[in-house]
Write an enzyme that holds these catalytic residues in place. Sequence first.
Site, mmCIF file in Angstrom:
data_model
loop_
_atom_site.group_PDB
_atom_site.id
_atom_site.type_symbol
_atom_site.label_atom_id
_atom_site.label_comp_id
_atom_site.label_asym_id
_atom_site.label_seq_id
_atom_site.Cartn_x
_atom_site.Cartn_y
_atom_site.Cartn_z
ATOM 1 N N ARG A 20 -8.534 12.096 12.459
ATOM 2 C CA ARG A 20 -7.101 11.842 12.687
ATOM 3 C C ARG A 20 -6.273 13.130 12.670
ATOM 4 O O ARG A 20 -6.617 14.098 12.001
ATOM 5 C CB ARG A 20 -6.606 10.820 11.653
ATOM 6 C CG ARG A 20 -7.307 9.476 11.840
ATOM 7 C CD ARG A 20 -6.798 8.422 10.911
ATOM 8 N NE ARG A 20 -5.420 8.070 11.200
ATOM 9 C CZ ARG A 20 -4.690 7.270 10.433
ATOM 10 N NH1 ARG A 20 -5.216 6.760 9.335
ATOM 11 N NH2 ARG A 20 -3.451 6.996 10.758
ATOM 12 N N ARG A 70 -7.411 -3.607 9.744
ATOM 13 C CA ARG A 70 -6.421 -4.519 10.342
ATOM 14 C C ARG A 70 -6.977 -5.223 11.590
ATOM 15 O O ARG A 70 -6.596 -6.344 11.900
ATOM 16 C CB ARG A 70 -5.131 -3.775 10.654
ATOM 17 C CG ARG A 70 -4.490 -3.185 9.399
ATOM 18 C CD ARG A 70 -3.014 -2.907 9.563
ATOM 19 N NE ARG A 70 -2.537 -1.993 8.522
ATOM 20 C CZ ARG A 70 -2.276 -2.338 7.265
ATOM 21 N NH1 ARG A 70 -2.431 -3.589 6.869
ATOM 22 N NH2 ARG A 70 -1.852 -1.440 6.396
ATOM 23 N N ASP A 95 2.182 -1.093 11.967
ATOM 24 C CA ASP A 95 0.867 -1.527 11.472
ATOM 25 C C ASP A 95 0.552 -2.980 11.828
ATOM 26 O O ASP A 95 -0.532 -3.474 11.529
ATOM 27 C CB ASP A 95 0.801 -1.359 9.946
ATOM 28 C CG ASP A 95 0.756 0.109 9.545
ATOM 29 O OD1 ASP A 95 0.419 0.948 10.398
ATOM 30 O OD2 ASP A 95 1.058 0.411 8.383
ATOM 31 N N LYS A 121 -4.341 5.604 14.829
ATOM 32 C CA LYS A 121 -4.406 4.915 13.525
ATOM 33 C C LYS A 121 -5.859 4.921 13.038
ATOM 34 O O LYS A 121 -6.653 5.721 13.502
ATOM 35 C CB LYS A 121 -3.842 3.496 13.663
ATOM 36 C CG LYS A 121 -2.347 3.475 13.991
ATOM 37 C CD LYS A 121 -1.537 4.090 12.873
ATOM 38 C CE LYS A 121 -0.054 4.141 13.214
ATOM 39 N NZ LYS A 121 0.690 4.940 12.236
ATOM 40 N N ARG A 159 2.942 5.971 -3.273
ATOM 41 C CA ARG A 159 4.107 6.776 -3.655
ATOM 42 C C ARG A 159 4.392 6.676 -5.152
ATOM 43 O O ARG A 159 4.822 7.649 -5.780
ATOM 44 C CB ARG A 159 5.325 6.347 -2.824
ATOM 45 C CG ARG A 159 5.227 6.836 -1.355
ATOM 46 C CD ARG A 159 6.095 5.989 -0.444
ATOM 47 N NE ARG A 159 6.233 6.509 0.901
ATOM 48 C CZ ARG A 159 5.356 6.316 1.899
ATOM 49 N NH1 ARG A 159 4.242 5.632 1.694
ATOM 50 N NH2 ARG A 159 5.587 6.822 3.103
ATOM 51 N N LYS A 198 0.836 -1.210 0.000
ATOM 52 C CA LYS A 198 0.000 0.000 0.000
ATOM 53 C C LYS A 198 0.866 1.253 0.000
ATOM 54 O O LYS A 198 0.642 2.172 -0.793
ATOM 55 C CB LYS A 198 -0.917 -0.059 1.232
ATOM 56 C CG LYS A 198 -1.859 1.104 1.372
ATOM 57 C CD LYS A 198 -3.152 0.699 2.073
ATOM 58 C CE LYS A 198 -3.006 0.476 3.564
ATOM 59 N NZ LYS A 198 -3.004 1.725 4.342
ATOM 60 N N SER A 199 1.843 1.310 0.890
ATOM 61 C CA SER A 199 2.686 2.515 0.985
ATOM 62 C C SER A 199 3.392 2.783 -0.337
ATOM 63 O O SER A 199 3.477 3.931 -0.796
ATOM 64 C CB SER A 199 3.752 2.318 2.067
ATOM 65 O OG SER A 199 3.166 2.218 3.332
ATOM 66 N N ARG A 207 -6.142 1.620 18.151
ATOM 67 C CA ARG A 207 -5.886 0.170 18.078
ATOM 68 C C ARG A 207 -5.550 -0.448 19.434
ATOM 69 O O ARG A 207 -5.629 -1.668 19.578
ATOM 70 C CB ARG A 207 -4.780 -0.119 17.053
ATOM 71 C CG ARG A 207 -5.296 0.059 15.640
ATOM 72 C CD ARG A 207 -4.286 -0.317 14.582
ATOM 73 N NE ARG A 207 -4.940 -0.237 13.277
ATOM 74 C CZ ARG A 207 -4.309 -0.060 12.139
ATOM 75 N NH1 ARG A 207 -2.990 0.054 12.117
ATOM 76 N NH2 ARG A 207 -4.985 -0.006 11.007
HETATM 77 C C1 S3P Z 1 2.675 4.834 6.398
HETATM 78 C C2 S3P Z 1 3.224 5.229 7.602
HETATM 79 C C3 S3P Z 1 2.693 4.812 8.911
HETATM 80 C C4 S3P Z 1 1.755 3.614 8.775
HETATM 81 C C5 S3P Z 1 0.778 3.793 7.649
HETATM 82 C C6 S3P Z 1 1.516 3.933 6.330
HETATM 83 C C7 S3P Z 1 3.267 5.329 5.147
HETATM 84 O O1 S3P Z 1 1.969 5.886 9.492
HETATM 85 O O2 S3P Z 1 1.060 3.410 9.981
HETATM 86 O O3 S3P Z 1 -0.110 2.697 7.570
HETATM 87 O O4 S3P Z 1 2.935 4.818 4.060
HETATM 88 O O5 S3P Z 1 4.100 6.252 5.220
HETATM 89 P P1 S3P Z 1 2.669 6.992 10.434
HETATM 90 O O6 S3P Z 1 3.550 7.819 9.607
HETATM 91 O O7 S3P Z 1 1.513 7.775 11.023
HETATM 92 O O8 S3P Z 1 3.391 6.197 11.489
#
Ligand code: S3P
Length: 433
Positions: free
Chosen positions: A123, A387, A315, A342, A27, A22-23, A346
């Site tokens: 958030r 999750r 996560d 989150k 990007r 996902k991350s 959580r």
């Molecule tokens: C992510 C960073 C994390 C993670 C999120 C994805 C990212 O969050 O919990 O699911 O893609 O950079 P935080 O930057 O708030 O820790």
Amino acid sequence: MSSYFVAPSKEISGEVTVPGDKSISHRALMLGALASGTTHVEGFLEGEDCLATLKAVASLGVTVDRPAPGEVVVQGVGLRGFSAPQDALDMGNAGTAMRLFMGLLCAQSFDSVLVGDESLMRRPMERVAKPLREMGASISTQDGKPPVRISGGARLKGIRYAMPVASAQVKSAILLAGLHAEGVTTVTEPAVTRDHTERMLQAFGCEVAARGGTVTLHPPARLEAARIAVPGDFSSAAFFIVAACIGARTPFTIRGVGVNPTRTGLLEMLALMGADLRLINHRSCGAEPVADIEVRPARLRGVRVPERLVPLAIDEFPAFFVAAACAEGETVVSGAEELRVKESDRIAVMARGLEALGVHNEIRADGLRIEGGPIGGGVVETHGDHRVAMSFAVAALRASAPIEIRDTANVATSFPGFAALARSVGLALEERA
Ligand code: S3P
């Protein structure tokens, strides 16, 4: 409201391949949009979160095609090529999308507004807005939360920023703003967080140096389009890693998983508990390391989780808490207050769910103490957290009676196809609308 009903199935066996990261998918779209030329992405996660980013990129005037499942072609418009969106940009459930877009949009000539679903609207966004304002951006939040309103036309300058929280999203937003800033941008993190932005910026030809917890970016004249292969998401693999630890009687394999060391803290945590985990077939997927993860049966013992591992497994705690519930003895997690902000809180949501299944635990301000032991059946509320839903599905492997998991639609944000994949290896999971 959709739910999962998961009967005790006792065993999983076989192997799985999980969807793309996902991350990295977020990007790839963002940098592809900003690049000069055509970026090809394969293994893209077609989950709702990344599709929200895709839609937002398209609303900024970027042509994005999806010629085949998992394939995305982005016609980059260059660093200054976005056009003003017609409406507010809706990020859905995706915190990463909202925070990274704040970094991208605060440098544009036009105004923009970012909104999201009920969870995202609660958030914290000031952690990103504050450093961006220091760079010269004009951003407002509502009591620290979305909607985020960005006024265009700001001239950004590079800053040196020491982040008060370990957050890859904050780091990434600042670096993306830094692409448009005058001068060098430097971010120091209090603990190592995922470095996908840094790796991918380099793949797009941008000069980024990371040393001793500090990342330095020199604004490039342009980004060069790239070919990005997205590895399997370690965070999705985590559910099957834990499932295999508590429910496999023969070796179980998760194939093609991204094993970037800034993501794999869960492996170390489970190894401390006595899990038998092996990384095999190491290879690389562009700028990211990939391997197959083999899990062999072993008994788990409770542990005190070293705080340095928390950001490297941020996560994975919902799944880890289920492993802790199945371990012998007590597990203590501390230094994990970030879990409270989150997709849900959580710590509270997992604690209540475990309690509903008869697993004793004690909530702490910055973590959770869990007493391993028998797991019963019962009804668990996810509070719309994907999750949490998948973690309790895995818990059913050790439950003495069925578990009903309420509010599971958001599994589609990160792991489309989870239910079918889980069934294919032996989980007795039924979906009900
Ligand atoms: C992510 C960073 C994390 C993670 C999120 C994805 C990212 O969050 O919990 O699911 O893609 O950079 P935080 O930057 O708030 O820790």
